[in-house]
Scaffold this active site. Sequence first.
Site, PDB file in Angstrom:
ATOM      1  N   ASP A 287      -0.300   1.682   5.152  1.00 28.16           N
ATOM      2  CA  ASP A 287       0.247   2.553   4.088  1.00 28.16           C
ATOM      3  C   ASP A 287      -0.718   3.696   3.765  1.00 28.16           C
ATOM      4  OD1 ASP A 287      -1.488   0.749   2.760  1.00 28.16           O
ATOM      5  OD2 ASP A 287      -0.182   0.512   1.007  1.00 28.16           O
TER       6      ASP A 287
ATOM      7  N   SER B   5       1.187  -9.599  -7.319  1.00 29.45           N
ATOM      8  CA  SER B   5       1.395  -9.919  -8.733  1.00 29.45           C
ATOM      9  C   SER B   5       0.929  -8.758  -9.617  1.00 29.45           C
ATOM     10  CB  SER B   5       0.688 -11.216  -9.121  1.00 29.45           C
ATOM     11  OG  SER B   5      -0.675 -11.156  -8.792  1.00 29.45           O
TER      12      SER B   5
ATOM     13  N   ASP C 298       2.799  -1.878  -2.323  1.00 25.37           N
ATOM     14  CA  ASP C 298       3.216  -2.921  -3.267  1.00 25.37           C
ATOM     15  C   ASP C 298       4.127  -2.352  -4.357  1.00 25.37           C
ATOM     16  OD1 ASP C 298       1.325  -4.112  -1.706  1.00 25.37           O
ATOM     17  OD2 ASP C 298      -0.192  -4.279  -3.269  1.00 25.37           O
TER      18      ASP C 298
ATOM     19  N   TYR D 125     -11.664  -4.484   1.470  1.00 28.05           N
ATOM     20  CA  TYR D 125     -10.499  -3.589   1.549  1.00 28.05           C
ATOM     21  C   TYR D 125     -10.981  -2.142   1.563  1.00 28.05           C
ATOM     22  CZ  TYR D 125      -5.909  -1.584   0.536  1.00 28.05           C
ATOM     23  OH  TYR D 125      -4.745  -0.855   0.595  1.00 28.05           O
TER      24      TYR D 125
HETATM   25  C1  GLA Z   1      -2.618  -4.628  -0.169  1.00 34.01           C
HETATM   26  C2  GLA Z   1      -2.544  -3.218  -0.753  1.00 34.01           C
HETATM   27  C3  GLA Z   1      -1.452  -2.409  -0.062  1.00 34.01           C
HETATM   28  C4  GLA Z   1      -1.582  -2.466   1.451  1.00 34.01           C
HETATM   29  C5  GLA Z   1      -1.752  -3.912   1.928  1.00 34.01           C
HETATM   30  C6  GLA Z   1      -2.025  -4.003   3.397  1.00 34.01           C
HETATM   31  O1  GLA Z   1      -1.449  -5.328  -0.482  1.00 34.01           O
HETATM   32  O2  GLA Z   1      -2.286  -3.284  -2.127  1.00 34.01           O
HETATM   33  O3  GLA Z   1      -1.505  -1.073  -0.529  1.00 34.01           O
HETATM   34  O4  GLA Z   1      -2.639  -1.654   1.894  1.00 34.01           O
HETATM   35  O5  GLA Z   1      -2.801  -4.565   1.234  1.00 34.01           O
HETATM   36  O6  GLA Z   1      -0.932  -3.570   4.136  1.00 34.01           O
END
Ligand code: GLA
Length: 415
Positions: free
Chosen positions: A49, A146, A201, A253
């Site tokens: 994303d 969540s 999300d 992340y």
């Molecule tokens: C988390 C992040 C999303 C996306 C996913 C991996 O859920 O909140 O924005 O990057 O990881 O696809």
Amino acid sequence: MTTYTTVTAWTQKEGERRVTDLFIDTYHYHPQGVWQAPGRVNLIGEHVDYNGGKCVPIALPHRTYAAVATHDDNDRLLRLVSRQADGVTEIDLNKVGPYDSPQKVDGWGAYVAGVLWALEQKGYGPFPGYDIAIDSCVPFGAGLSSSAALECAIAVAVDDLAELGLGGSVDDPDDEGRKILVEACMSAENDIAGANTGGLDQSSSLRCREGKAIMLDCQDGSVRPVEFDLGAKNLTLLVIDTKAPHSLNDGQYASRRNACEQAASIIGVELLADVSDTEAALAQLNDKEQYKRVRHVLSEIERTDKAISVLDSGDLSGQRLEAIAALFNGSHDSLRDDYEVTCPELDTAVDVARQAGAHGARMTGGGFGGSAIAIIDNDKVDATMKAIVDSYQERGFNEPEFLLVTPAAPAGRVN
Ligand code: GLA
């Protein structure tokens, strides 16, 4: 005898009752209404994303509920209570600022105050104060969004109560307006809560369609429905919440996202999704780790495009089901070997599901714990769940939990 736990979703009536009771117990009057927003699973298109790729999420029947009432006296005070946290939290809306400023908001209230702050930054409001009660059956910390469900429930509540006219209703959603709500929820998460996530999300929670998956194009922000009717073919989408302890989640992340941004600038594109020649792009990367990260992103973008064409081309049987299975499996293997965001619990869930006959299994969401998904013949679901529980026990992992899900409706007012 092996037993297992499934997490069933509340009906909207049940969610409404729970959160209304909590509101009345806490504030001693009735809320003006109840709003809900779903968690999500992403079927494919992971960690793309923020690189401008496409994702294929569904909304879950598991939702976060918010009972809300507006303060008449414009006091700019938020009062928050949640069944998932202790006590009543008070936040002065005049004292909300970015996570790296003196006005940062601690704890889960950041997701709520952040949405109001972000809408005000966009020129909506100023908002009065609100009393809010929250309850949720979206498993917490399970990689099922969540936090986005909380943000989006607040966004649709404020949209209605302050008459912003953005999101429309669940039955008649205004997708353009919902894009603005998505941006506000993303800003709440990025700027106020300090988690530098992409928009998957929030877009899923606000823009998904009941009974369908969606194709979410993170380059141009468009969505469209995609068929994903497993039930018609006697198949189940099983979600395995690994209950693995999350560690180093945020830092990892952010480091993946940084690696992608640095690679894009070396390659000379704004976003990795802009790469047109994969081989040539990879050849420009000398750092081995960076090379693997980019190989995941570019191959995942390709797998997701293929998955969308397969889903568009007919029902989930025969070669189409086999093709989806191979793409799911390829996605997980790439996230494990190249992007390195899985963990032993995720890999075990996926391996055992595949051995039990799954038509594809993969981690979903950010990784480092959280959940995996598998497409399974209805008559093998029970045995698959037992096999996963057994292998977790053998390895000394926490006991996993299971969700059996179908694509659900997006966020909105509970009627
Ligand atoms: C988390 C992040 C999303 C996306 C996913 C991996 O859920 O909140 O924005 O990057 O990881 O696809």
